[in-house]
Design a protein around this motif. Structure first.
Motif, short mmCIF file in Angstrom:
data_model
loop_
_atom_site.label_atom_id
_atom_site.label_comp_id
_atom_site.label_asym_id
_atom_site.label_seq_id
_atom_site.Cartn_x
_atom_site.Cartn_y
_atom_site.Cartn_z
N UNK A 1 -15.72 -9.67 -20.82
CA UNK A 1 -14.75 -9.30 -19.78
C UNK A 1 -14.73 -10.21 -18.58
N UNK A 2 -15.90 -10.71 -18.16
CA UNK A 2 -15.92 -11.60 -17.00
C UNK A 2 -15.69 -13.06 -17.39
N UNK B 1 -19.25 -11.89 -6.47
CA UNK B 1 -18.94 -10.51 -6.11
C UNK B 1 -18.48 -9.71 -7.32
N UNK B 2 -17.65 -10.35 -8.16
CA UNK B 2 -17.16 -9.65 -9.35
C UNK B 2 -18.29 -9.40 -10.35
N UNK B 3 -19.24 -10.33 -10.43
CA UNK B 3 -20.36 -10.17 -11.36
C UNK B 3 -21.25 -9.00 -10.97
N UNK B 4 -21.22 -8.62 -9.70
CA UNK B 4 -22.02 -7.48 -9.24
C UNK B 4 -21.60 -6.19 -9.93
N UNK B 5 -20.33 -6.11 -10.31
CA UNK B 5 -19.82 -4.90 -10.96
C UNK B 5 -20.62 -4.61 -12.23
N UNK C 1 -0.36 -3.59 -14.55
CA UNK C 1 -0.93 -4.74 -13.84
C UNK C 1 -2.19 -5.32 -14.51
N UNK C 2 -2.73 -4.61 -15.48
CA UNK C 2 -4.05 -4.98 -16.00
C UNK C 2 -4.11 -6.41 -16.53
N UNK C 3 -3.12 -6.84 -17.30
CA UNK C 3 -3.18 -8.18 -17.90
C UNK C 3 -3.21 -9.28 -16.85
N UNK C 4 -2.51 -9.09 -15.74
CA UNK C 4 -2.46 -10.12 -14.70
C UNK C 4 -3.69 -10.08 -13.80
N UNK C 5 -4.47 -9.02 -13.88
CA UNK C 5 -5.58 -8.83 -12.94
C UNK C 5 -6.86 -9.50 -13.42
N UNK C 6 -6.79 -10.79 -13.70
CA UNK C 6 -7.97 -11.51 -14.17
C UNK C 6 -9.03 -11.64 -13.08
N UNK C 7 -8.62 -11.48 -11.83
CA UNK C 7 -9.58 -11.64 -10.74
C UNK C 7 -10.47 -10.41 -10.58
N UNK C 8 -9.96 -9.24 -10.92
CA UNK C 8 -10.74 -8.00 -10.73
C UNK C 8 -10.90 -7.23 -12.02
N UNK C 9 -10.81 -7.91 -13.15
CA UNK C 9 -10.86 -7.22 -14.44
C UNK C 9 -12.18 -6.47 -14.64
N UNK C 10 -13.24 -6.94 -13.98
CA UNK C 10 -14.53 -6.26 -14.09
C UNK C 10 -14.49 -4.83 -13.58
N UNK C 11 -13.51 -4.54 -12.72
CA UNK C 11 -13.42 -3.19 -12.18
C UNK C 11 -12.99 -2.18 -13.25
N UNK C 12 -12.40 -2.65 -14.34
CA UNK C 12 -12.06 -1.74 -15.43
C UNK C 12 -13.34 -1.14 -16.02
#
Length: 426
Positions: free
Chosen positions: A245-246, A271-275, A392-403
């Motif tokens: 995912x990341x 920051x995203x990896x912290x998720x 919006x999920x497909x375009x959200x490559x910057x915050x995909x980890x939040x899924x």
């Protein structure tokens, strides 16, 4: 490729526009999404087939040894570029589809696996002599980009590099990224035709210095060729083939090399990896999750086991319902099943997540039942555990980890108001 003089540009543009008109009837309306999982699979197969045929041809001609000798590798597996001194390799944690090598003087070689190689040339510097013919030169500054790969927009936005994009292949209404919508409404980014029907004259007039395409461009090879004939290099994004995912999010590091935003990209990705770091020690709930959508032909489309969505479910503390799905040939991340096949496995799933990033979103249980009356038998439907993603999920490559965090909250009865990408169906 030989450059075209200004005197020949008008004639070339006229020819390109004629071709565009001729092909327009066979293309979709401008501004639609540039890539779906099933379309991406076809593009990937085309790319891999082309690469395989090329390698086979070179081998038959006895040229493979010559190619290896020309490129060469160091102990760090970095390509040896004539006239350049290797310094370091980019550290990647999750991405497997690319690598970046740094050389003295600020040069960076981007190697997109199963794709192409690109040499980023610092402003004021020149391409080294003897550069292998397969390496595409990207001279900086790259600040007039035509972005046709929608998945990359969020990454440019996340590292504050949206000003490098001047043209896009998606109309304003097709974006789910607020900054992109605002930039288009203010005229800072303009629509220049979708990937298969770009406005060639506009690309030239606006001084486009790079076209970033999804693998859908492989379905329109003549379009890519024409863009390149205008002396505009084409970069093909393969982030959708990452299995972690990341991995998709980590492509921000690649794009940072183009616009000199490495520090910003590193900070954002950390920051995203912290998720994932926050969930790594969480014991699995053993609750099963089916992630799917219903196609217009009535089939139910699920994800391959090695896709990043099943990986997210596992990281969130769940079990992917289709973990025993037979391995399918080809590179498609999507697997179509008959409703009966889907029923046999998912009828007892603890949770259903409807993939509305591909299909039209559903808001009520009645809308799901309208797709098939068989859903009434499902355990998740009876217990009220049906959820849906947003568009919006497909375009959200910057915050995909939040899924991952969203699914974790879903599995543990967390607060829905804290979720970013999924919502409960009533």
């Amino acid at each position: 490729m030989k450059k075209i003089g200004k005197k020949g540009m008008s004639l070339l543009l006229a020819m390109l526009l004629l071709f565009s008109v001729a092909s327009c009837s066979s293309q979709e309306a401008a501004g639609t999404a540039d890539e779906t999982p099933s379309q991406a699979a076809s593009a990937q197969q085309a790319a891999e087939s082309t690469a395989a045929n090329l390698d086979s041809k070179k081998a038959e001609e006895g040229n493979m040894d010559a190619v290896e000798a020309e490129v060469g590798v160091t102990d760090a597996n970095a390509p040896e570029i004539p006239g350049l001194t290797y310094e370091s390799t980019m550290e990647l944690l999750y991405a497997n589809e690319f690598q970046v090598y740094y050389y003295e003087g600020g040069y960076g070689l981007i190697d997109v696996h199963n794709g192409a190689r690109y040499l980023v040339i610092p402003e004021g510097m020149t391409a080294p002599e003897g550069l292998p013919e397969d390496v595409i030169c990207l001279p900086q500054p790259l600040d007039h980009i035509y972005l046709a790969a929608t998945s990359a927009m969020a990454l440019f936005d996340a590292m504050d590099a949206l000003d490098a994009i001047k043209l896009t292949g998606t109309v304003a209404s097709g974006w789910y990224i607020d900054s992109a919508v605002a930039a288009m409404e203010e005229g800072r980014i303009q629509f220049a035709g979708k990937y298969s029907e770009p406005d060639y004259e506009m690309l030239v007039d606006q001084g486009c210095d790079l076209a970033i395409e999804s693998t859908m461009i492989l379905h329109s090879p003549k379009v890519q060729e024409m863009i390149e004939m205008l002396d505009i290099p084409v970069f093909i994004d393969r982030s959708s083939y990452e299995t972690h995912p990341l991995g998709r999010t980590e492509w921000i590091k690649l794009y940072s090399v183009l616009v000199d935003k490495e520090a910003e990209a590193e900070a954002f990705f950390a920051e995203q990896a912290k998720v994932i770091g926050e969930l790594k020690d969480f014991p699995n709930t053993e609750k099963t999750v089916a992630y799917f959508y219903v196609s217009t032909d009535g089939s139910v489309v699920v994800r391959k086991v090695d896709d990043y969505i099943p990986k997210m479910i596992e990281l969130a503390g769940g079990r992917y319902s289709f973990a025993d799905l037979p391995q399918m040939e080809g590179g498609s991340a999507s697997v179509p099943l008959t409703m009966e096949e889907f029923y046999a496995t998912a009828v007892n799933a603890d949770y259903l997540i409807y993939n509305a990033s591909i299909d039209k979103p559903i808001e009520t249980m009645d809308e799901l039942l309208a797709k098939s009356g068989l859903f009434a038998d499902f355990k998740a439907v009876k217990e009220g555990n049906v959820w849906s993603t947003g568009k919006s999920l497909y375009q959200a490559t910057d915050t995909v980890g939040h899924l991952i965090r969203d699914v974790h909250l879903m599995l543990t009865g967390g607060d829905e108001s804290e979720m970013m990408f999924i919502h409960k169906i009533q």
